[in-house]
Scaffold this active site. Structure first.
Site: not given
Ligand code: MSP
Length: 520
Positions: A147, A129, A301, A298
């Site tokens: 996160h 963030c 990676k 969502k």
């Protein structure tokens, strides 16, 4: 003089663009293109956010300098926006010299007037963030909810911005301006967040972060990302604490900042307080869009499901981005989350753009050629009742755009396409021709072609290439201003010849069905 200023969030350049970033740029571009039809002075700003610890760490891990990483990735964003026909007026990079020097001046002004002060600090910092989190914002396991990582305990001497000084004024502003935060249901979330706000840290010590804009007169500190990033909206126009640039005077305050719901807090609280401290007018609207998922998951990676917009164009062999623009723009109602899936994409654009819209134009023009050698005769009249529906759609679409409801506007245009298709089926011009009721047949075709002109103008912000091809075959001037858009567009005389008719959107081939953006 009426003018319109619209911005996107500026994307972090520690990776390449994905379709979440693209969603926002497409929405913004469509709003900007719509307003360009209404006003002469529209300014659309986008850019990249290039400072902070993440860039510092990613570049170090790749063995390149932070600036090299920024150059490489900012170029990827700009190339991607070009491929998607994102037509901004300016692209700002926070590593641009004019921006850095303006941010330093803004910071200095706030220090001098006492809105920024130095203090020692201990807190929980989330690198994802790029901000400090309160204990109560964390998940039960003590993780950052965005996160899912444990924030670091950081203790250092920093500069702080007196956010608390502006708390009451921000609450008042949000309550007195119910259309400030779009959609309105998000305003309550912001009011809750405001309840326990603290002054915020706006610098980092160079012992922790070196990749940032140095504080003037204090080289031990760099300006922390959010002051740097948020200021882009005014530095891009030439603001540097003096309000002396033409663009700044002309375009500030912004009409709408388009941002994701995850960064609404920074825009509705931090940015508003900063502007209040700088004694500048406040944004008219903040449009907080929802989140795009991939196959309902969502994007991340680690899941390996991040999709690059250009891969979609490549895999489906699309010659331009219109289909993707249309699909993304209508993926979710205003402010709600949406989803991308290869199958749904193919199915929806084939149904809407090829079968319904493109085919309607194609077969109507073909009938005009077949029955009348492509000529609109003077005795052909148009059907008032369905033209009224088209007229209403012009107003409905405008109203949706007044509220930045892009998907709703797109759906309203497609409803007009459906209604027009039904009109053709109900009136069966081929049967009229068979029965030799040629004038009646001509009425129907002229009515449909008239509506197709309206549809081409309305769909242009979504699908500029398809709209251009539609307008070309209809001899319709797409440069028409919104207020001049009516329903008497087809002129008497030869409109088209057989060889000039072509499909405006080809169905995505069924043999592409197996193609997928998913990495195999
Ligand atoms: N750099 C900050 C913004 C500063 S604005 C002064 C930032 N960057 S970001 O790259 O993480 O995100 C840029 C924009 O993309 C944000 O508005 C964010 O909400 C949006 N999105 C990123 N991923 C997204 C999805 N999966 N779906 C929809 N939008 C998403 O935040």
């Amino acid at each position: 003089m009426e003018r319109f200023y619209i911005t996107t969030a500026i994307d972090y350049v520690n990776g390449a663009p994905h379709i979440g970033h693209a969603y926002e740029k497409i929405l913004t571009d469509i709003i900007a293109r719509h307003y360009k039809k209404r006003l002469d002075n529209v300014y659309f700003l986008s850019g990249t956010d290039e400072h902070g610890i993440k860039i510092q760490k990613t570049s170090a891990s790749k063995g390149i300098t932070p600036k090299e990483l920024c150059d490489e990735n900012s170029a990827k964003f700009q190339e991607c926006w070009k491929a998607l026909d994102i037509d901004y007026n300016k692209f700002i990079r926070t590593t641009d010299d004019y921006h850095k020097s303006a941010v330093q001046k803004i910071f200095k002004k706030l220090v001098e007037q006492g809105d920024i002060y130095k203090n020692s600090y201990k807190g929980l910092y989330c690198q994802g963030c790029e901000c400090f989190l309160n204990e109560k914002d964390l998940t039960e396991d003590g993780l950052c909810p965005n996160h899912m990582k444990k924030p670091e305990e950081v203790s250092e001497e920093n500069y702080f911005f007196k956010l608390t000084k502006y708390k009451d004024a921000i609450i008042k502003h949000i309550k007195e301006n119910p259309d400030f935060i779009v959609p309105a249901f998000r305003a309550n979330e912001v009011l809750n967040q405001l309840e326990d706000i603290q002054d915020i840290s706006v610098s980092r010590s160079i012992s922790n972060v070196t990749w940032g804009i140095p504080v003037l007169d204090d080289p031990e500190q760099v300006i922390y990302v959010w002051i740097d990033a948020l200021s882009n909206y005014i530095t891009a126009l030439g603001y540097d604490t003096e309000e002396n640039s033409d663009d700044f005077r002309k375009f500030w305050p912004v009409d709408v900042h388009v941002i994701g719901k995850d960064i609404l807090k920074f825009h509705s609280i931090y940015w508003i307080a900063l502007l209040m401290a700088l004694k500048l007018p406040l944004p008219k609207h903040l449009l907080a869009h929802g989140w795009i998922t991939i196959d309902e998951a969502k994007m991340s990676k680690s899941l390996g499901n991040v999709i690059a917009p250009q891969d979609i164009l490549k895999i489906f062999e699309l010659k331009n981005a219109d289909a993707l623009r249309y699909y993304m723009a209508t993926a979710a109602p205003c402010g709600k989350d949406g989803n991308y899936s290869d199958d749904d994409f193919k199915e929806k654009v084939n149904a809407h753009l090829a079968n319904s819209m493109g085919n309607l134009l194609n077969r109507t023009l073909s009938m005009l050629v077949k029955y009348f050698d492509g000529e609109v005769k003077s005795e052909f009249k148009t059907d008032a009742s369905i033209l009224n529906t088209a007229k209403n759609t012009i107003d409905i679409v405008k109203n949706y755009f007044d509220n930045f409801e892009v998907a709703e506007a797109g759906n309203a245009i497609m409803t007009l396409v459906d209604v027009t298709n039904k009109y053709v089926t109900d009136n069966a011009p081929w049967t009229l021709a068979k029965e030799e009721k040629m004038t009646e047949c001509g009425h129907v075709l002229t009515t449909v072609l008239d509506i197709m002109c309206v549809i081409s103008a309305l769909i242009e912000p979504f699908c500029p290439n398809i709209a251009r091809d539609m307008a070309k075959q209809l001899s319709f001037n797409l440069d028409i201003k919104y207020d001049d858009l009516h329903v008497d567009n087809i002129k008497v005389g030869k409109l088209i010849s057989k060889e000039d008719i072509y499909p405006v959107f080809l169905r995505m081939d069924s043999e592409l069905a197996d193609k997928s953006t998913k990495k195999k």
